[in-house]
Scaffold this motif. Structure first.
Motif, mmCIF file in Angstrom:
data_model
loop_
_atom_site.group_PDB
_atom_site.id
_atom_site.type_symbol
_atom_site.label_atom_id
_atom_site.label_comp_id
_atom_site.label_asym_id
_atom_site.label_seq_id
_atom_site.Cartn_x
_atom_site.Cartn_y
_atom_site.Cartn_z
ATOM 1 N N PHE A 67 0.735 -1.305 0.011
ATOM 2 C CA PHE A 67 0.075 0.022 -0.020
ATOM 3 C C PHE A 67 0.751 1.365 0.058
ATOM 4 N N PHE A 68 0.422 2.339 -0.858
ATOM 5 C CA PHE A 68 1.370 3.533 -0.621
ATOM 6 C C PHE A 68 0.414 4.787 -1.013
ATOM 7 N N ASP A 69 -0.357 4.778 -0.265
ATOM 8 C CA ASP A 69 -1.176 5.839 -0.244
ATOM 9 C C ASP A 69 -2.191 6.467 -1.416
ATOM 10 N N ASN A 70 -2.255 7.689 -1.658
ATOM 11 C CA ASN A 70 -2.969 8.274 -2.685
ATOM 12 C C ASN A 70 -2.316 8.273 -4.263
ATOM 13 N N GLY A 71 -3.229 8.424 -5.166
ATOM 14 C CA GLY A 71 -2.684 8.374 -6.616
ATOM 15 C C GLY A 71 -1.303 9.255 -6.876
ATOM 16 N N ASN A 72 -1.104 10.223 -6.294
ATOM 17 C CA ASN A 72 0.094 11.040 -6.303
ATOM 18 C C ASN A 72 1.542 10.217 -6.419
ATOM 19 N N TYR A 73 1.415 9.000 -5.489
ATOM 20 C CA TYR A 73 2.469 8.172 -5.339
ATOM 21 C C TYR A 73 2.554 6.893 -5.930
ATOM 22 N N HIS A 74 1.711 6.844 -7.222
ATOM 23 C CA HIS A 74 1.688 5.728 -8.015
ATOM 24 C C HIS A 74 2.996 5.121 -8.469
ATOM 25 N N TYR A 75 4.035 6.096 -8.746
ATOM 26 C CA TYR A 75 5.301 5.935 -9.127
ATOM 27 C C TYR A 75 5.964 5.013 -8.318
ATOM 28 N N MET A 76 5.387 4.715 -6.974
ATOM 29 C CA MET A 76 6.007 3.702 -6.135
ATOM 30 C C MET A 76 6.088 2.316 -6.795
ATOM 31 N N SER A 77 5.092 1.979 -7.831
ATOM 32 C CA SER A 77 5.179 0.739 -8.439
ATOM 33 C C SER A 77 6.391 0.751 -9.360
ATOM 34 N N LYS A 78 6.774 1.700 -9.809
ATOM 35 C CA LYS A 78 8.232 1.744 -10.640
ATOM 36 C C LYS A 78 9.281 1.341 -9.456
ATOM 37 N N ILE A 79 9.420 1.676 -8.463
ATOM 38 C CA ILE A 79 10.411 1.413 -7.678
ATOM 39 C C ILE A 79 10.549 -0.054 -6.919
ATOM 40 N N TRP A 80 8.951 -0.487 -6.986
ATOM 41 C CA TRP A 80 8.773 -2.004 -6.322
ATOM 42 C C TRP A 80 9.262 -2.810 -7.606
ATOM 43 N N THR A 81 8.764 -2.295 -8.842
ATOM 44 C CA THR A 81 9.034 -3.441 -9.873
ATOM 45 C C THR A 81 10.390 -3.373 -10.321
ATOM 46 N N ASP A 82 11.120 -2.652 -9.970
ATOM 47 C CA ASP A 82 12.597 -2.483 -10.163
ATOM 48 C C ASP A 82 13.513 -3.586 -9.468
ATOM 49 N N MET A 83 12.508 -4.279 -8.161
ATOM 50 C CA MET A 83 13.249 -5.039 -7.437
ATOM 51 C C MET A 83 12.924 -6.434 -8.061
ATOM 52 N N VAL A 84 11.983 -6.642 -9.143
ATOM 53 C CA VAL A 84 11.909 -7.952 -9.834
ATOM 54 C C VAL A 84 12.920 -8.252 -10.682
ATOM 55 N N GLN A 85 13.426 -9.326 -10.467
ATOM 56 C CA GLN A 85 14.653 -9.872 -11.252
ATOM 57 C C GLN A 85 14.291 -11.173 -12.088
ATOM 58 N N GLU A 86 13.143 -11.280 -12.680
ATOM 59 C CA GLU A 86 12.878 -12.368 -13.693
ATOM 60 C C GLU A 86 11.761 -11.651 -14.509
ATOM 61 N N PRO A 87 11.532 -12.305 -15.699
ATOM 62 C CA PRO A 87 10.488 -11.814 -16.757
ATOM 63 C C PRO A 87 9.129 -11.725 -16.245
ATOM 64 N N PHE A 88 8.379 -10.612 -16.351
ATOM 65 C CA PHE A 88 7.008 -10.666 -15.569
ATOM 66 C C PHE A 88 6.184 -9.608 -16.544
ATOM 67 N N SER A 89 4.946 -9.741 -16.760
ATOM 68 C CA SER A 89 3.793 -8.875 -17.059
ATOM 69 C C SER A 89 3.230 -7.986 -16.036
ATOM 70 N N LEU A 90 3.100 -6.791 -16.436
ATOM 71 C CA LEU A 90 2.621 -5.837 -15.588
ATOM 72 C C LEU A 90 1.205 -5.332 -15.822
ATOM 73 N N VAL A 91 0.371 -5.789 -15.071
ATOM 74 C CA VAL A 91 -1.279 -5.577 -15.171
ATOM 75 C C VAL A 91 -1.496 -4.456 -14.233
ATOM 76 N N ILE A 92 -2.081 -3.288 -14.788
ATOM 77 C CA ILE A 92 -2.530 -2.331 -13.910
ATOM 78 C C ILE A 92 -3.810 -2.134 -14.161
ATOM 79 N N PHE A 93 -4.499 -1.589 -13.138
ATOM 80 C CA PHE A 93 -5.760 -1.115 -13.094
ATOM 81 C C PHE A 93 -5.648 0.552 -12.746
#
Length: 279
Positions: A67-93
């Motif tokens: 969880f990371f607050d309101n939509g002004n902080y949705h860039y946190m998904s970039k920070i979290w996905t930077d930690m993924v070290q395997e192929p993935f698909s990103l599905v966003i609502f």
């Protein structure tokens, strides 16, 4: 499934469910309230500070619910996905495509983080954005088409080839025929070898289900859960992000009082956690 709460505006203090997770020790609480340069835009120094806070909390990967607050902080998904070290698909609502060029420099922003993921993350196979406003999806399509050289990622692939929009007007067809998971899966392509990362901005939902700080779409919670459940039948979900709380200075609107907004968001956050924990 571990739960992490990144607190930027103290909005979760007014949500008994999320606050209870923290007080009981069921969630890791990361205090981001004193980090400058984070509202809408996140400068390089703030990015590094946030990463250090995550590391200091003993978190080493992107597994779990964040969880990371309101939509002004949705860039946190970039920070979290930077930690993924395997192929993935990103599905966003999301009711917004979040693929805008930054207004200055190459700064990370809530309105452009998806573009940066496509350009910089070597592990992302493709991106699907569900519930985006029709006119915003069309604007991004035209912008990509008019600047093809700018749409290439670090591997030389066209970003345009890696992104799919399920527009707001298309949502009724996504779960046609009894809302079958097979029908959900067939509306967009995700490689079978790819794991999934989900990012949920509650502004994709109708105001009947959430009170956010951006204009909202028309998605209902049942459809949101059925799409996720359909995807989970054939893909491993690595991590899940949830944002879209009310604004810090929210004073009520045509739909909700402050108290109603907090109660509504608390209820949907609880419902999502219980649903996701049981996938």
């Amino acid at each position: 499934m571990p739960i992490t709460v990144c607190n930027f505006t103290n909005v979760y203090e007014n949500q008994p469910f999320i606050k209870g997770l923290w007080l009981s020790g069921e969630a890791t609480w990361i205090d981001c309230t004193d980090i400058p340069g984070t509202d809408c835009y996140c400068d390089d120094e703030a990015v590094e500070t946030i990463r250090k806070c995550i590391a200091d909390a003993g978190i080493t990967d992107a597994r779990g619910i964040h969880f990371f607050d309101n939509g002004n902080y949705h860039y946190m998904s970039k920070i979290w996905t930077d930690m993924v070290q395997e192929p993935f698909s990103l599905v966003i609502f999301d009711h917004h495509p979040d693929m805008q060029e930054p207004r200055f420099g190459n700064i990370l922003s809530c309105g452009g983080w998806v573009k940066k993921v496509l350009e910089e993350n070597k592990f992302v196979n493709n991106v699907v954005i569900i519930g985006v406003a029709d006119h915003l999806a069309e604007e991004i399509r035209k912008e990509i088409a008019s600047h093809p050289a700018d749409a290439r990622n670090d591997n030389g692939a066209e970003s345009n080839d890696k992104i799919t929009f399920i527009r707001k007007s298309e949502l009724p067809a996504v779960t046609l025929e009894g809302r079958s998971p097979d029908r959900v899966h067939s509306t967009f392509h995700i490689p079978h070898s790819s794991h999934l990362y989900l990012s949920i901005d509650k502004d994709a939902l109708s105001p009947a289900y959430a009170a956010t700080n951006w204009d909202q779409g028309s998605l209902d919670v049942a459809t949101l859960k059925e799409i996720i459940a359909g995807l989970a039948t054939s893909h491993k979900i690595i991590g899940i992000d949830i944002c879209g709380e009310r604004a810090r200075d929210f004073a009520g609107d045509e739909y909700h009082t402050v108290q109603e907004a907090d109660a509504l968001n608390d209820r949907i956050n609880r419902e999502l956690v219980e649903f996701l924990q049981n996938l």
